[in-house]
Design an enzyme around this catalytic site. Structure first.
Site, PDB file in Angstrom:
ATOM      1  N   MET A  46     -25.968  98.822  25.165  1.00 42.38           N
ATOM      2  CA  MET A  46     -25.273  97.978  24.118  1.00 42.38           C
ATOM      3  C   MET A  46     -26.177  97.328  22.984  1.00 42.38           C
ATOM      4  O   MET A  46     -27.443  96.948  23.317  1.00 42.38           O
ATOM      5  CB  MET A  46     -24.400  96.899  25.125  1.00 42.38           C
ATOM      6  CG  MET A  46     -25.347  95.733  25.658  1.00 42.38           C
ATOM      7  SD  MET A  46     -24.535  94.323  25.903  1.00 42.38           S
ATOM      8  CE  MET A  46     -24.741  93.436  24.212  1.00 42.38           C
ATOM      9  N   ASP A  48     -24.891  95.048  19.152  1.00 42.35           N
ATOM     10  CA  ASP A  48     -24.243  93.827  18.665  1.00 42.35           C
ATOM     11  C   ASP A  48     -22.932  93.354  19.291  1.00 42.35           C
ATOM     12  O   ASP A  48     -21.923  94.400  19.636  1.00 42.35           O
ATOM     13  CB  ASP A  48     -23.974  94.315  17.108  1.00 42.35           C
ATOM     14  CG  ASP A  48     -24.664  94.903  16.506  1.00 42.35           C
ATOM     15  OD1 ASP A  48     -26.025  95.141  17.025  1.00 42.35           O
ATOM     16  OD2 ASP A  48     -24.590  95.470  15.203  1.00 42.35           O
ATOM     17  N   GLN A  64     -21.182  97.013  20.569  1.00 43.68           N
ATOM     18  CA  GLN A  64     -21.447  98.289  20.154  1.00 43.68           C
ATOM     19  C   GLN A  64     -22.079  98.884  21.605  1.00 43.68           C
ATOM     20  O   GLN A  64     -23.065  98.379  22.265  1.00 43.68           O
ATOM     21  CB  GLN A  64     -22.708  98.233  19.291  1.00 43.68           C
ATOM     22  CG  GLN A  64     -22.330  97.812  17.826  1.00 43.68           C
ATOM     23  CD  GLN A  64     -21.887  99.043  17.098  1.00 43.68           C
ATOM     24  OE1 GLN A  64     -22.471  99.739  16.421  1.00 43.68           O
ATOM     25  NE2 GLN A  64     -20.417  99.082  16.897  1.00 43.68           N
ATOM     26  N   TRP A  72     -30.032 103.959  22.058  1.00 40.88           N
ATOM     27  CA  TRP A  72     -29.079 103.745  20.985  1.00 40.88           C
ATOM     28  C   TRP A  72     -28.484 104.871  20.297  1.00 40.88           C
ATOM     29  O   TRP A  72     -29.133 105.975  20.266  1.00 40.88           O
ATOM     30  CB  TRP A  72     -29.675 103.095  19.629  1.00 40.88           C
ATOM     31  CG  TRP A  72     -28.725 102.736  18.395  1.00 40.88           C
ATOM     32  CD1 TRP A  72     -28.223 101.581  18.308  1.00 40.88           C
ATOM     33  CD2 TRP A  72     -28.731 103.694  17.572  1.00 40.88           C
ATOM     34  NE1 TRP A  72     -27.306 101.749  17.168  1.00 40.88           N
ATOM     35  CE2 TRP A  72     -27.478 102.772  16.361  1.00 40.88           C
ATOM     36  CE3 TRP A  72     -28.893 104.675  16.945  1.00 40.88           C
ATOM     37  CZ2 TRP A  72     -26.926 103.397  15.348  1.00 40.88           C
ATOM     38  CZ3 TRP A  72     -28.259 105.106  15.842  1.00 40.88           C
ATOM     39  CH2 TRP A  72     -27.308 104.508  15.032  1.00 40.88           C
ATOM     40  N   PHE A 108     -19.429 101.603  13.578  1.00 37.83           N
ATOM     41  CA  PHE A 108     -20.443 100.516  13.783  1.00 37.83           C
ATOM     42  C   PHE A 108     -19.823  99.231  13.584  1.00 37.83           C
ATOM     43  O   PHE A 108     -18.434  99.207  13.858  1.00 37.83           O
ATOM     44  CB  PHE A 108     -21.274 100.834  12.335  1.00 37.83           C
ATOM     45  CG  PHE A 108     -22.345 101.725  12.693  1.00 37.83           C
ATOM     46  CD1 PHE A 108     -22.409 102.648  13.449  1.00 37.83           C
ATOM     47  CD2 PHE A 108     -23.613 101.729  11.731  1.00 37.83           C
ATOM     48  CE1 PHE A 108     -23.434 103.767  13.598  1.00 37.83           C
ATOM     49  CE2 PHE A 108     -24.711 102.504  11.754  1.00 37.83           C
ATOM     50  CZ  PHE A 108     -24.515 103.330  12.917  1.00 37.83           C
ATOM     51  N   SER A 109     -20.484  98.085  13.495  1.00 34.56           N
ATOM     52  CA  SER A 109     -20.260  96.828  13.563  1.00 34.56           C
ATOM     53  C   SER A 109     -19.090  96.129  12.602  1.00 34.56           C
ATOM     54  O   SER A 109     -18.997  96.764  11.536  1.00 34.56           O
ATOM     55  CB  SER A 109     -21.192  95.873  13.566  1.00 34.56           C
ATOM     56  OG  SER A 109     -22.128  96.295  14.775  1.00 34.56           O
ATOM     57  N   ARG A 165     -22.638  97.813   5.173  1.00 41.60           N
ATOM     58  CA  ARG A 165     -21.947  97.895   6.614  1.00 41.60           C
ATOM     59  C   ARG A 165     -21.611  96.461   7.102  1.00 41.60           C
ATOM     60  O   ARG A 165     -22.158  95.312   6.568  1.00 41.60           O
ATOM     61  CB  ARG A 165     -22.682  98.593   7.611  1.00 41.60           C
ATOM     62  CG  ARG A 165     -23.945  98.020   7.520  1.00 41.60           C
ATOM     63  CD  ARG A 165     -24.855  99.016   8.745  1.00 41.60           C
ATOM     64  NE  ARG A 165     -26.196  98.623   8.899  1.00 41.60           N
ATOM     65  CZ  ARG A 165     -27.164  99.144   8.025  1.00 41.60           C
ATOM     66  NH1 ARG A 165     -26.937 100.036   7.220  1.00 41.60           N
ATOM     67  NH2 ARG A 165     -28.457  98.811   8.348  1.00 41.60           N
ATOM     68  N   ASP A 166     -20.896  96.444   8.226  1.00 38.64           N
ATOM     69  CA  ASP A 166     -20.866  95.200   9.216  1.00 38.64           C
ATOM     70  C   ASP A 166     -20.099  94.126   8.481  1.00 38.64           C
ATOM     71  O   ASP A 166     -20.200  92.814   8.191  1.00 38.64           O
ATOM     72  CB  ASP A 166     -22.262  94.696   9.367  1.00 38.64           C
ATOM     73  CG  ASP A 166     -23.248  95.687  10.055  1.00 38.64           C
ATOM     74  OD1 ASP A 166     -22.564  96.374  10.536  1.00 38.64           O
ATOM     75  OD2 ASP A 166     -24.335  95.037   9.929  1.00 38.64           O
ATOM     76  N   GLU A 230     -28.069  92.663   7.591  1.00 33.29           N
ATOM     77  CA  GLU A 230     -26.933  93.084   8.541  1.00 33.29           C
ATOM     78  C   GLU A 230     -26.203  91.978   9.118  1.00 33.29           C
ATOM     79  O   GLU A 230     -26.564  90.737   9.008  1.00 33.29           O
ATOM     80  CB  GLU A 230     -27.529  93.981   9.575  1.00 33.29           C
ATOM     81  CG  GLU A 230     -28.557  95.400   9.301  1.00 33.29           C
ATOM     82  CD  GLU A 230     -29.268  95.712  10.507  1.00 33.29           C
ATOM     83  OE1 GLU A 230     -28.906  96.960  10.389  1.00 33.29           O
ATOM     84  OE2 GLU A 230     -29.813  95.262  11.042  1.00 33.29           O
TER      85      GLU A 230
HETATM   86  N1  DQQ Z   1     -26.086  97.468  14.485  1.00 35.73           N
HETATM   87  C1  DQQ Z   1     -24.826  98.722  14.186  1.00 35.73           C
HETATM   88  C2  DQQ Z   1     -24.701  98.312  12.645  1.00 35.73           C
HETATM   89  C3  DQQ Z   1     -25.423  96.991  12.474  1.00 35.73           C
HETATM   90  C4  DQQ Z   1     -26.552  97.063  13.280  1.00 35.73           C
HETATM   91  C5  DQQ Z   1     -25.091  99.744  14.382  1.00 35.73           C
HETATM   92  C6  DQQ Z   1     -27.254  95.540  13.627  1.00 35.73           C
HETATM   93  O1  DQQ Z   1     -23.486  98.096  12.107  1.00 35.73           O
HETATM   94  O2  DQQ Z   1     -26.195  97.057  10.904  1.00 35.73           O
HETATM   95  O3  DQQ Z   1     -25.186  99.689  15.767  1.00 35.73           O
HETATM   96  O4  DQQ Z   1     -27.847  95.632  15.079  1.00 35.73           O
END
Ligand code: DQQ
Length: 484
Positions: A46, A48, A64, A72, A108-109, A165-166, A230
């Site tokens: 795991m 985020d 995640q 990962w 993704f996040s 992203r995010d 991020e």
């Molecule tokens: N983890 C995600 C991304 C983010 C990063 C991918 C931060 O969306 O930028 O697993 O830990």
């Protein structure tokens, strides 16, 4: 945790099906490094916290998750639900990559919001990085991805970004705003600001705020140099505005005023100086600002795969302002986990510790934790007055040579006559430290000796004094977490 309690837990877990990843549930349950009262998946990787949200009387946490093992990759959104933010029940995975879709290489996040009564997730699909949405109802177990995904296909034309992203989304009047993690090549991290009336059509405005990367930095990953931010998170807090970002391997904040949809930072600082990342606040909690973070590992990839699990969710942290400082405390609900109350005889690896220490004239004063009787293992948490630091010395934390034992520290200053007030949560390999309600450092340690559970006052020299000390055994959370 006592041997008896760990055995009970093992028996309960024995009935659980084998999680993909193939480390038997019995091995996971018997693993002394595996936390007992922090949220983590039944097995596997795991990272985020994603879209934490309070909805219809329950707290929902998405995270995640890689269903294929303790490494990962192949990012999914796992899902857990709680009535009190501390006891969790796992629910089926909420979102998986859709073959051929904009999230084919990973979900993704992102965040979750309520759009006219409809729970909606706004997240990043890869590859390339684009922003997508999905909607749900009821218990949030079924998510329907929008056919029009991605809702933001690419960065604004001509903009050279170091990442995209995010999303973090909030509402002002009838307008949705989105802060997106990004950065300008060769310059530094940024949160890009978008607006929308319906979460589907987005219009780029300008950066909410920008930062500077480390000078002369030559890192492979733009996040390591601060060229990319991020997981931005933007919330009003006690009359000010707080932007939380994850970059250069730590979680930082900018605090200030917000006018014309731009953040003017007045102060900046660190949210956590240890093994903690990708923090995000929970949506829909009224005036409460509850922060969650990913507690990262400090051991090798090989050790993580062999253990069959990797990553832990932090305890909920409540944020407030104290003057221009961000105050951080464990949410009051965490006290529900307290079991037997212990005095100075306290020892263990599943404890909450509350200690007030007068450093006196000792240059370094604090606590010794997870100590073996023969001194072969110990971890020190102390205030270093000359260097104005709060430190965690992990150099003797394990006789196993493979975990990372580097010193962890962050800037910290006690006022004149102010005692050091440590609130520490020990949970297997997790050491979550709160100091004087204004400093946090989460450390990971992997003592090899099962008897390395000793605790005591630590002073390098001089006359530090323990003013008060109490501790509690902490109760393991529901074994449901072993049966997802
Ligand atoms: N983890 C995600 C991304 C983010 C990063 C991918 C931060 O969306 O930028 O697993 O830990």
């Amino acid at each position: 945790m006592s041997l008896m309690r760990r055995r009970d837990f093992l028996a309960l877990a024995g009935a659980a099906p084998l999680a993909a990843g193939a480390v038997p549930a019995s091995k996971l349950a018997a693993d002394p490094h595996r936390p007992q009262y922090h949220l983590l998946p039944a097995a596997n990787w795991m990272n985020d916290p994603n879209g934490p949200i309070y909805w219809q009387g329950k707290y929902h946490m998405f995270l995640q998750y890689n269903p294929n093992g303790a490494f990962w990759g192949d990012m999914h959104w796992a899902h857990a639900v709680s009535e009190d933010m501390v006891h969790w029940k796992h629910l089926p995975v909420a979102m998986a990559p859709t073959p051929g879709g904009p999230d084919k290489d990973g979900v993704f996040s992102g965040c979750a919001v309520i759009d006219n009564g409809v729970p909606t997730i706004v997240y990043t699909g890869v590859n390339p990085e684009s922003q997508c949405i999905a909607t749900s109802s009821g218990d949030l177990t079924n998510w329907k991805k929008f056919e029009g995904n991605p809702v933001i296909a690419a960065p604004p034309k001509g903009m050279e970004v170091a990442g995209f992203r995010d999303p973090a989304v909030w509402k002002e009047g009838d307008t949705w705003l989105m802060a997106l993690g990004s950065g300008f090549r060769g310059k530094g991290g940024a949160a890009l600001l978008y607006e929308s009336k319906d979460l589907r059509k987005w219009n780029y405005l300008h950066p909410l705020v920008t930062g500077h990367m480390k000078e002369g930095a030559k890192t492979k990953d733009p996040v390591d140099s601060g060229e990319m931010w991020e997981c931005p998170d933007f919330v009003p807090i006690d009359g000010k505005y707080l932007l939380i970002i994850s970059t250069e391997r730590v979680v930082k904040y900018l605090l200030g005023s917000y006018n014309d949809r731009r953040l003017q930072p007045e102060t900046a600082g660190g949210i956590d100086f240890g093994s903690y990342y990708a923090a995000r606040t929970m949506a829909n909690t009224g005036d409460r600002r509850i922060l969650w973070g990913w507690i990262t590992e400090s051991r090798t990839d090989v050790a993580q795969r062999a253990a069959g699990w990797s990553g832990v969710m932090s305890l909920p942290r409540e944020l407030k302002l104290y003057g221009s400082q961000v105050q951080m405390r464990p949410a009051a609900e965490v006290e529900k986990l307290r079991g037997k109350h212990l005095g100075t005889e306290a020892a263990g690896d599943c404890l909450e510790i509350l200690a007030e220490i007068d450093p006196g004239d000792a240059p370094q004063a604090g606590l010794k934790l997870r100590a073996a009787a023969d001194g072969s293992e110990q971890t020190l948490v102390y205030y270093d007055r000359p260097r104005k630091l709060l430190c965690v010395d992990r150099s003797k934390s394990s006789t196993d040579s493979s975990p990372d034992k580097a010193m962890q520290s962050g800037p910290f200053l006690l006022g004149r006559g102010e005692p050091l007030r440590l609130r520490i949560f020990l949970d297997g390999s997790v050491v979550e430290i709160f100091a004087n309600d204004r400093f946090c450092l989460t450390a990971r340690i992997y003592p090899a000796g099962t008897r390395s559970t000793g605790l005591g006052l630590y002073a390098s020299a001089g006359t530090a004094k323990m003013l008060s000390f109490e501790a509690w055994e902490m109760k393991p959370i529901s074994p449901d977490r072993l049966t997802s």
